[in-house]
Enzyme design. Structure first.
Site, mmCIF file in Angstrom:
data_model
loop_
_atom_site.group_PDB
_atom_site.id
_atom_site.type_symbol
_atom_site.label_atom_id
_atom_site.label_comp_id
_atom_site.label_asym_id
_atom_site.label_seq_id
_atom_site.Cartn_x
_atom_site.Cartn_y
_atom_site.Cartn_z
ATOM 1 N N SER A 78 0.864 -1.173 0.000
ATOM 2 C CA SER A 78 0.000 0.000 0.000
ATOM 3 C C SER A 78 0.901 1.223 0.000
ATOM 4 O O SER A 78 2.132 1.108 0.135
ATOM 5 C CB SER A 78 -0.903 0.020 1.250
ATOM 6 O OG SER A 78 -0.115 0.075 2.425
ATOM 7 N N GLU A 116 -0.216 4.495 -6.865
ATOM 8 C CA GLU A 116 -1.352 5.395 -6.674
ATOM 9 C C GLU A 116 -1.220 6.722 -7.418
ATOM 10 O O GLU A 116 -2.220 7.274 -7.876
ATOM 11 C CB GLU A 116 -1.577 5.626 -5.173
ATOM 12 C CG GLU A 116 -2.150 4.414 -4.480
ATOM 13 C CD GLU A 116 -1.608 4.231 -3.079
ATOM 14 O OE1 GLU A 116 -2.402 4.000 -2.171
ATOM 15 O OE2 GLU A 116 -0.376 4.322 -2.905
#
Length: 325
Positions: free
Chosen positions: A85, A286
């Site tokens: 992440s 991201e």
């Protein structure tokens, strides 16, 4: 009537977890035949981290990527690498693997130094053999490892990396929450049908600073995938909740882009070397998504001369905005 519009959006994005310790560990074992095993807790969920970590290990060890096996995300045998992440695995786990490989190399070069009677600082490993400066010594790494084994020496390296951050001060709000940042600019071209309210994204040009593109094809894939997700965020995806229940719990009612909805995407890789990253690299996962919806919304505003402030930009909202104006 169909109207064309163009929109631009810029973004910066912190790589890793905000001002928290964010470590990753790795082991690299150079085997008797000169190949290597990398042990890392990094979970590859499609972003290509296993390939990138193999490349980093191969580059550091001076062997071919085909001679590197990565054992990843096996909690029984691999060290913790943190979450997949925050666009962090290439940056954080990549550094851990690099340091582990360097540690393993030090053991090999120390033994090679004894055998060749040359200072270890003057030695390196390239293409599977020991080099002295810019010249091959003719001694293969396998020969040195055989010597290590005969003396009971393991060529097992370990490494860990925790980005340097400073927690936010509770009084001033100042600090250094990330060790590095990604930057990007995206430009979208859209066509808006003023009768139906349908927005068609014709083209997206996406320029991303990735530090160093260790695997350019993977980076381009990340950018293209992020833009595709951004189209969904801008035009299709909406979570409708009524009385605490999601009204579209299935893929038949929660819309995401299909291949027919995704526009042409032109990824542009900007390489601005990041000194703290493995071989200058940082994350791109991201960041590829962040500016897309804003660029599309700006393009719709350019086409219609009307600014909409709610996503997704559905035909119903487009028509309602046109009627209001």
């Amino acid at each position: 009537m169909k109207k064309r519009g163009y929109g631009i959006a810029n973004m910066w994005y912190g790589i890793g977890n905000t001002a928290n310790h964010n470590p990753s560990g790795a082991f690299v074992d150079i085997l008797d035949d000169g190949t290597a095993i990398v042990l890392t807790g990094c979970a590859d969920i499609g972003q290509g981290s296993t390939t990138v970590l193999a490349q980093i290990a191969a580059e550091t060890l001076g062997i071919n990527i085909e001679d590197v096996v990565v054992v990843a995300a096996d909690t029984e045998v691999t060290p913790d690498a943190g979450a997949t992440s925050a666009s962090r695995q290439t940056y954080v786990s990549g550094n851990a693997v690099r340091l582990a490989a360097e540690n393993a190399c030090e053991q090999v070069l120390a033994k090679a130094s004894e055998e060749l009677n040359i200072q270890a600082e003057k030695l390196s490993i390239y293409q599977g053999q020991i080099w002295v400066g810019d010249n091959p010594s003719g001694v293969m790494i396998k020969e040195i490892i055989t010597k290590c084994r005969s003396e009971g020496v393991l060529t097992l390296g370990h490494g860990s990396f925790d980005p340097v951050t400073t927690k936010l001060d509770s009084e001033t709000g100042q600090g250094i929450p990330y060790a590095t940042y990604a930057f990007a600019t995206q430009v979208a071209e859209v066509e808006v049908d003023t009768e139906t309210g349908i927005v068609e994204v014709k083209k997206i040009v996406a320029a991303h600073d990735v530090g160093k593109a260790i695997n350019p094809q993977s980076v381009e894939g990340q950018i293209e995938g992020g833009c595709s997700m951004g189209i969904g965020y801008a035009l299709f995806e909406e979570v409708v909740v009524k009385d605490g229940e999601i009204q579209g719990p299935g893929m038949s009612t929660y819309l995401i882009p299909t291949a027919m909805d995704v526009s042409e995407v032109y990824p542009i890789i900007i390489e601005e070397y990041e000194a703290s990253g493995p071989y200058g690299a940082k994350g791109v996962g991201e960041p590829a998504l962040v500016p897309t919806a804003a660029a599309i919304a700006n393009a719709v505003a350019d086409a219609l001369g009307i600014r909409l402030y709610e996503l997704p930009l559905t035909p119903e909202r487009i028509i309602a905005a046109i009627k209001r104006n």
